[in-house]
Write a protein that holds these residues in place. Sequence first.
Motif, short mmCIF file in Angstrom:
data_model
loop_
_atom_site.label_atom_id
_atom_site.label_comp_id
_atom_site.label_asym_id
_atom_site.label_seq_id
_atom_site.Cartn_x
_atom_site.Cartn_y
_atom_site.Cartn_z
N SER A 176 34.72 40.68 49.26
CA SER A 176 34.34 40.58 47.85
C SER A 176 35.44 41.18 46.98
CB SER A 176 33.01 41.32 47.59
OG SER A 176 31.97 40.71 48.31
N ILE A 177 35.77 40.47 45.90
CA ILE A 177 36.83 40.89 44.98
C ILE A 177 36.17 41.38 43.69
CG2 ILE A 177 38.99 40.24 43.86
CD1 ILE A 177 39.03 39.97 46.90
N TYR A 178 36.62 42.53 43.20
CA TYR A 178 36.00 43.17 42.04
C TYR A 178 37.04 43.53 40.99
CZ TYR A 178 31.95 43.99 45.11
OH TYR A 178 30.89 43.85 45.95
N LEU A 179 36.59 43.65 39.76
CA LEU A 179 37.33 44.32 38.69
C LEU A 179 36.64 45.65 38.43
CD1 LEU A 179 38.07 41.48 36.10
CD2 LEU A 179 39.57 42.39 37.85
N SER A 180 37.44 46.72 38.39
CA SER A 180 36.88 48.06 38.23
C SER A 180 37.58 48.77 37.09
CB SER A 180 37.04 48.86 39.53
OG SER A 180 36.60 50.19 39.36
N ALA A 181 36.82 49.52 36.32
CA ALA A 181 37.39 50.30 35.23
C ALA A 181 38.06 51.57 35.72
CB ALA A 181 36.30 50.64 34.21
N ASP A 182 37.82 51.95 36.97
CA ASP A 182 38.46 53.14 37.52
C ASP A 182 39.00 52.82 38.90
OD1 ASP A 182 36.26 53.31 39.37
OD2 ASP A 182 35.10 54.27 37.79
N ALA A 183 39.59 53.83 39.53
CA ALA A 183 40.26 53.62 40.82
C ALA A 183 39.31 53.77 42.00
CB ALA A 183 41.42 54.62 40.96
N PHE A 184 38.00 53.64 41.76
CA PHE A 184 37.02 53.76 42.82
C PHE A 184 36.20 52.48 42.87
CE2 PHE A 184 38.11 57.95 41.38
CZ PHE A 184 38.29 58.67 42.56
N ASN A 212 33.65 49.76 44.05
CA ASN A 212 32.41 49.70 44.81
C ASN A 212 31.60 48.50 44.33
OD1 ASN A 212 30.70 50.57 42.52
ND2 ASN A 212 31.77 52.52 42.78
N SER A 213 30.46 48.27 44.96
CA SER A 213 29.68 47.07 44.68
C SER A 213 29.06 47.07 43.29
CB SER A 213 28.58 46.90 45.73
OG SER A 213 27.74 48.05 45.74
N ALA A 214 29.12 48.20 42.58
CA ALA A 214 28.60 48.23 41.22
C ALA A 214 29.61 47.72 40.20
CB ALA A 214 28.18 49.66 40.86
N ASP A 215 30.85 47.48 40.64
CA ASP A 215 31.88 46.95 39.74
C ASP A 215 31.65 45.46 39.49
OD1 ASP A 215 33.31 49.35 39.31
OD2 ASP A 215 34.21 49.18 41.29
N ILE A 216 32.54 44.85 38.74
CA ILE A 216 32.36 43.45 38.32
C ILE A 216 32.86 42.51 39.42
CG2 ILE A 216 32.96 41.72 36.59
CD1 ILE A 216 33.35 44.04 34.61
N LEU A 217 31.93 41.79 40.05
CA LEU A 217 32.28 40.86 41.13
C LEU A 217 32.86 39.58 40.53
CD1 LEU A 217 32.06 40.14 44.19
CD2 LEU A 217 29.84 39.10 43.64
N ILE A 218 34.06 39.20 41.01
CA ILE A 218 34.68 37.97 40.49
C ILE A 218 34.90 36.92 41.57
CG2 ILE A 218 35.78 39.16 38.55
CD1 ILE A 218 38.42 39.02 40.12
N GLY A 219 34.69 37.26 42.83
CA GLY A 219 34.88 36.26 43.87
C GLY A 219 34.49 36.78 45.24
N VAL A 220 34.17 35.83 46.14
CA VAL A 220 33.77 36.17 47.51
C VAL A 220 34.46 35.20 48.46
CG1 VAL A 220 31.86 36.27 49.16
CG2 VAL A 220 31.55 37.15 46.85
N ARG A 221 34.98 35.73 49.57
CA ARG A 221 35.55 34.88 50.63
C ARG A 221 34.74 35.11 51.89
NH1 ARG A 221 39.99 34.91 54.59
NH2 ARG A 221 40.58 37.07 54.16
N ASN A 222 34.28 34.02 52.51
CA ASN A 222 33.48 34.11 53.73
C ASN A 222 34.38 33.95 54.95
OD1 ASN A 222 30.73 34.31 52.64
ND2 ASN A 222 31.17 32.29 51.80
N ILE A 223 34.18 34.78 55.97
CA ILE A 223 34.93 34.69 57.22
C ILE A 223 33.92 34.56 58.34
CG2 ILE A 223 36.54 35.86 58.75
CD1 ILE A 223 37.68 37.30 56.32
#
Length: 777
Positions: free
Chosen positions: A78-86, A88-99
Amino acid sequence: MRTLALPLTLYLALGLTLAGCGGAGGSGSQVAADSPGADLFLQSLDFSPLTASTGDTIHVVDVVRNGGDESAMGFQVSIYLSADAFVNSADILIGVRNIGVLAGASTSSGGGFLTVPASVADGDWFVGAIVDSAGTVAEVTETNNALLAAALLAVSETPLPDIVPSSVSFSPAAVEAGQTIEVSDTASNLGLGQAASFQVAIYLSSDPNITSGDILVGLRSVASLGPGELSFLSAPLTVPASLVAGSWYLGVLADSGGTLLESDEFNNALVAAGDLQVSHPPRPDLIVAELEFSPSQVDAGQAIHVSERALNQGLVAAGPFRVGIYLSEDSDITSADRRIGFRSLAGLEVGASSLAAAPLTVPGDVGGGLFHVGAIADDEGDIVEESEENNAVLALGLVEVFVPPMPDLKPVAVSFGPTVVLGGEVLTVVERVVNQGVVTASGFRVGVYLSPNPVVSTSDLLLGSRLVANLEPGSEDESVNQYSLPAGLAAGSYTLAVIADDQDALLEPDEGDNLLIAAGGLDITASADPHPDLEVQNISFSPNLVLAGGQLTVQSTVRNVGDLSATQFQMGFYLSDDDLIEVTDHFVGLRTIFNLGIDQGSASSFPYTLDASLPLGDYYFGAIADYTDAILESDEDNNASLALGILEIYIPPPPAPDLILTSLIFDLSSAAPGDNLHIDDVVKNSGNLDASSFHVTYWLSQDSELNSTDTMLGEGLTVPSLAAGAEAPGSLQFDLPASLAPGTWHVGAAVTLDAGVAESDTTNNSLMASSTLEVTP
């Protein structure tokens, strides 16, 4: 005068790095020793460009490694945009890659274009990733699943449109319902951004508050609308014939579908000046004046006797309409209730009525209990009436429905052989029917049907049938019969099915389980040695320009042109350096076709991710049906097909500044040597990376081309930096050289980057002013 904006990413340039590789994030790469069990971590995470507006896409590439010695099955990155350097899943999810699976000590790389959400605020954002974000894999170490990209993403707000209805009018001011009015409306874009396609809706409302819940009378589409642009339309619109007479407001709602994100979402409605006076001509008015039924108790499957009288109490004759009879569990009779019968009338004169009585069967699957009996005049809404609210009537009393013991027939097995036959040959069919009901099923037929498609009904070809005299509750009846195929039956693939009680001789509690389709298809062929023959009939792809590791959407159609069904096979997609598609080319992906009958096709559209390690350049694209040679075909040389067009795989250039002069003006039209010339200019960084220090030089030229042989007026102040997308205005004064020859001179300027990352384009650094300077002696 210059302006300077220091980027928040400066701390990276000062040598401050992000440390740690756990839930808090980490650097752009990391290495882990192999461990017993599965151990997933992100080996690298990169993205480009470094600046984006909301709604733009960024290209993100990640590499995941399984540092353990066991395979990891079915997980996500899962790819996120985060306002800080931590991250986690509470950040803004912008994409998912399935493996699907990642073996121990192996890596998986993937990339794609991800959209920066419109809700993201301006500023610098961390781009992070979490492997196994759903926690589906049991790992040796669960604290090393997150990683931050080394750079920050600078997000700027995308200019938004603001669609406002600026005018709406109509004429005439009074009409009859069912007539037309001319409506004119204008939609304006008062925002700073381009508006994509949207719709403008015209409504009639009983109050001046126009909403989407009012009566829609017109809709128009606007393909796009730029800032400051207008869209005008005048068109005739019909006032609904069913509209109640009286005064109505007419209004417009811009972007009625809510498809646009606007800077102001509360200014989309406008009401026209004045009221629309609506009257209507005399109309019919249909009611059910009488409704009776008997008896009050009945078994499901038996009939009740219904008598009803339809009356036209309107002022004009009614045309053709229908009266429906319904059973309802409540006293509100609507067309959504269970209809048990209807009758059609050719019309009804003013004041006339029509009486009818008939037995109507209560369906066997209606269930037991108490039901209301109701009737609806014009239950299909064919007639525009004086009142549409008085069409339904409820009979006095309730009917009590009992469910008698019933049989319930269900086919539980069917098979046939052979599966490949010539026309006119004999087919052996084995089928078994069970009675799941509570009473004996007597005197019913079991039919065997053939259909050229997977949907089978009694309207298909009846291959044969058998009669069953009696079938006790819980008993089964199996039959083996031989049926001759009709000699004229067309060659092809067919579906065989058995239908118990195909003539509906019995009343059952469940009439939906009487059909069973046989596994596998029947091939009727004209060849003594039939074979499938698979052809790729269509292959195309989009887009034609793809980033390395990017995604390609493939549309494909494969058809079996042979004379025998094809069992499971796979279709492979390839990139080739030449126009000959072979299995030795670069493999892109596959799709599986489980069965393909004679002259049947299978179409698909699916995205495939390209191997990020593919060399850059141009490729042919193609497909090979049955690329693993699983099917023995009559022709093995027609499996490959080449798509039209060339696919280019590329890597975007690295971020770089690009300095251009967007404006250059001066204050004099004529001057003498030694006079003072005032010059204003604007430099813009049109690149996607901040520019380091630069300066502007100013020139006089006797032609419209600027070069080093021209006369240099001077050099402006050095500007220390300029952010991507930012502008820097300049204002300087120069004395014209005393030696300047009389005549017409062009004024030009050139911007030069002094240090740092080179520009992406060095051919656009100069600009000539649009006016010329006349130099007098």
